[in-house]
Design a protein around this motif. Structure first.
Motif, short mmCIF file in Angstrom:
data_model
loop_
_atom_site.label_atom_id
_atom_site.label_comp_id
_atom_site.label_asym_id
_atom_site.label_seq_id
_atom_site.Cartn_x
_atom_site.Cartn_y
_atom_site.Cartn_z
N GLY A 61 0.80 -1.22 0.00
CA GLY A 61 0.00 0.00 0.00
C GLY A 61 0.83 1.27 0.00
N GLN A 62 2.05 1.22 0.53
CA GLN A 62 2.93 2.38 0.54
C GLN A 62 3.45 2.73 -0.85
OE1 GLN A 62 5.25 0.43 4.04
NE2 GLN A 62 5.66 2.60 4.25
N LEU A 63 3.35 1.78 -1.77
CA LEU A 63 3.87 1.98 -3.12
C LEU A 63 2.80 2.45 -4.11
CD1 LEU A 63 6.01 -1.28 -3.25
CD2 LEU A 63 6.85 1.04 -2.83
N ALA A 64 1.65 2.83 -3.59
CA ALA A 64 0.52 3.16 -4.45
C ALA A 64 0.81 4.28 -5.44
CB ALA A 64 -0.69 3.53 -3.59
N LYS A 65 1.64 5.23 -5.06
CA LYS A 65 1.92 6.37 -5.93
C LYS A 65 3.35 6.39 -6.45
CE LYS A 65 -1.56 9.25 -3.63
NZ LYS A 65 -1.83 10.52 -2.91
N VAL A 84 9.45 6.99 -0.41
CA VAL A 84 8.92 5.86 0.35
C VAL A 84 10.05 5.13 1.07
CG1 VAL A 84 7.77 3.61 0.18
CG2 VAL A 84 6.90 5.56 -1.13
N ILE A 85 11.17 4.94 0.39
CA ILE A 85 12.31 4.26 1.00
C ILE A 85 12.83 5.04 2.20
CG2 ILE A 85 14.72 3.59 0.65
CD1 ILE A 85 13.99 2.85 -2.23
N LYS A 86 12.97 6.34 2.04
CA LYS A 86 13.45 7.18 3.14
C LYS A 86 12.53 7.07 4.35
CE LYS A 86 16.11 10.87 0.89
NZ LYS A 86 16.18 12.34 0.64
N SER A 87 11.24 7.11 4.11
CA SER A 87 10.27 7.02 5.20
C SER A 87 10.39 5.69 5.93
CB SER A 87 8.85 7.20 4.65
OG SER A 87 7.89 7.06 5.67
N ALA A 88 10.57 4.60 5.17
CA ALA A 88 10.71 3.28 5.78
C ALA A 88 12.01 3.16 6.57
CB ALA A 88 10.65 2.20 4.70
N VAL A 89 13.09 3.72 6.05
CA VAL A 89 14.38 3.68 6.74
C VAL A 89 14.29 4.44 8.06
CG1 VAL A 89 16.79 4.45 6.66
CG2 VAL A 89 15.76 3.38 4.65
N ASP A 107 5.82 -6.62 1.31
CA ASP A 107 4.69 -7.42 1.78
C ASP A 107 3.40 -6.92 1.15
OD1 ASP A 107 3.24 -9.29 3.22
OD2 ASP A 107 3.12 -8.04 5.02
N ASP A 108 2.55 -7.85 0.70
CA ASP A 108 1.27 -7.50 0.05
C ASP A 108 1.49 -6.58 -1.14
OD1 ASP A 108 -0.33 -8.99 1.79
OD2 ASP A 108 -0.40 -7.37 3.26
N PHE A 109 2.40 -6.96 -2.00
CA PHE A 109 2.69 -6.14 -3.18
C PHE A 109 1.45 -5.96 -4.06
CE2 PHE A 109 4.20 -5.98 -7.68
CZ PHE A 109 4.78 -4.73 -7.63
N ASP A 110 0.56 -6.95 -4.06
CA ASP A 110 -0.64 -6.87 -4.88
C ASP A 110 -1.59 -5.77 -4.43
OD1 ASP A 110 -0.48 -8.95 -2.81
OD2 ASP A 110 -2.64 -9.10 -3.07
N LYS A 111 -1.34 -5.17 -3.27
CA LYS A 111 -2.19 -4.08 -2.78
C LYS A 111 -1.66 -2.70 -3.15
CE LYS A 111 -4.04 -6.73 1.11
NZ LYS A 111 -4.22 -6.81 2.60
N CYS A 112 -0.67 -2.66 -4.02
CA CYS A 112 -0.11 -1.36 -4.42
C CYS A 112 -1.07 -0.58 -5.31
CB CYS A 112 1.23 -1.55 -5.12
SG CYS A 112 1.13 -2.39 -6.73
N GLY A 113 -2.02 -1.27 -5.96
CA GLY A 113 -3.02 -0.59 -6.77
C GLY A 113 -2.53 -0.08 -8.11
N LEU A 114 -1.32 -0.47 -8.51
CA LEU A 114 -0.77 -0.03 -9.78
C LEU A 114 -1.15 -0.99 -10.91
CD1 LEU A 114 2.84 0.93 -8.61
CD2 LEU A 114 0.93 2.48 -9.04
N SER A 115 -1.19 -0.47 -12.13
CA SER A 115 -1.44 -1.33 -13.28
C SER A 115 -0.27 -2.27 -13.49
CB SER A 115 -1.64 -0.48 -14.54
OG SER A 115 -0.43 0.19 -14.87
N ARG A 116 -0.47 -3.29 -14.31
CA ARG A 116 0.60 -4.26 -14.55
C ARG A 116 1.84 -3.57 -15.13
NH1 ARG A 116 1.75 -9.26 -12.57
NH2 ARG A 116 3.02 -10.44 -14.02
N ALA A 117 1.62 -2.64 -16.04
CA ALA A 117 2.75 -1.94 -16.66
C ALA A 117 3.50 -1.11 -15.61
CB ALA A 117 2.26 -1.04 -17.79
N ARG A 118 2.77 -0.44 -14.73
CA ARG A 118 3.40 0.36 -13.68
C ARG A 118 4.14 -0.52 -12.67
NH1 ARG A 118 4.36 5.57 -14.97
NH2 ARG A 118 2.49 6.61 -15.77
N GLN A 119 3.57 -1.68 -12.40
CA GLN A 119 4.24 -2.62 -11.50
C GLN A 119 5.59 -3.03 -12.07
OE1 GLN A 119 1.82 -5.99 -10.36
NE2 GLN A 119 0.03 -4.71 -9.98
#
Length: 241
Positions: A61-65, A75-80, A105-117
């Motif tokens: 979910g953190q990777l949604a945008k 996102v990486i900085k925030s997680a670190v 974890d739960d990569f499928d919840k990122c909400g991105l299209s297949r191309a964006r993934q």
């Protein structure tokens, strides 16, 4: 326990998972709901850290945008900052890729299209030597829809499944439940009898109602038994649990 997918499937014991990941570096792990994906991600985090790597866990979910390098870096900085320290994010970004490991974890919840993934995974691979992606079983639908595309980045990952636990691991889990905090107050024979009794009851309930054979289900039934409640054995009892 993980099992590599066709054409050369193999069983991997729990204590061998981290070695498997180090050997293959890019791993996609499927698992049903409540199969223990999040728990596995935390265990891998500790194991990879103990091996001298610098791991990071990010939720899908953190990777949604994350559609750009700058968004991913944010996102990486925030997680670190959350998992290490607010003062080391820049230092972390400067580490060489082989020293870093990313667990999503739960990569499928990122909400991105297949191309964006695909673009996101490509950006991540450039930054990390080890990438472990955990997804639900429903993610297979997307994989099947793109099965003819052999050029996908995530399609080149080593695909694995989290298997349901068998009789041996079910008994070990029940044993740990009963022995926890009681090693010095209960006689071993008494505890052993409790383990046997609980195992028989849970095996009957899980077999009769076709409940998922995963640790979450076993622990739920153990808790019901310990509180002296009568487990509902009617149809649909999994929803009840």
């Amino acid at each position: 326990i993980l099992v590599g997918k066709a054409p050369t499937s193999q069983n991997i014991m729990g204590e061998q998972i981290v070695e498997f990941i180090e050997a293959h570096q890019k791993v996609l792990i499927h698992g049903a709901d409540d199969s223990g994906k999040t728990s596995l991600s935390k265990i891998l985090y500790e194991d990879l850290y103990d091996r001298g790597l610098v791991p990071l866990i990010i939720k899908g979910g953190q990777l949604a945008k994350c559609t750009s390098e700058s968004a991913l870096v944010k996102v990486i900085k925030s997680a670190v900052e959350a998992q290490y320290s607010e003062t080391v994010s820049e230092q972390y970004l400067q580490l060489e890729a082989p020293r870093k490991a990313l667990i999503i974890d739960d990569f499928d919840k990122c909400g991105l299209s297949r191309a964006r993934q695909e673009l996101l995974i490509e950006m991540i691979i450039r930054r990390y030597g080890i990438v472990v992606v955990l997804v639900s079983d429903l993610y297979r639908i997307q994989e099947l829809a793109n099965s003819n595309d052999q050029r996908t980045t995530i399609g080149n990952f080593r695909h694995c499944d989290i298997k349901e636990i068998g009789k041996y691991h079910r008994q070990k889990l029940i044993e740990k439940w009963h022995y926890l905090g009681r090693e010095d107050t209960q006689e071993p024979e008494e505890l052993a009898n409790e383990v046997i009794k609980s195992d028989k009851t849970i095996a009957t309930l899980m077999g009769k109602n076709v409940l998922p054979h995963n640790p979450f289900t076993v622990l739920t039934l153990l808790q019901l038994l310990e509180t002296a409640e009568t487990p509902n054995t009617a149809n649909g009892s999994y929803g009840y649990l």
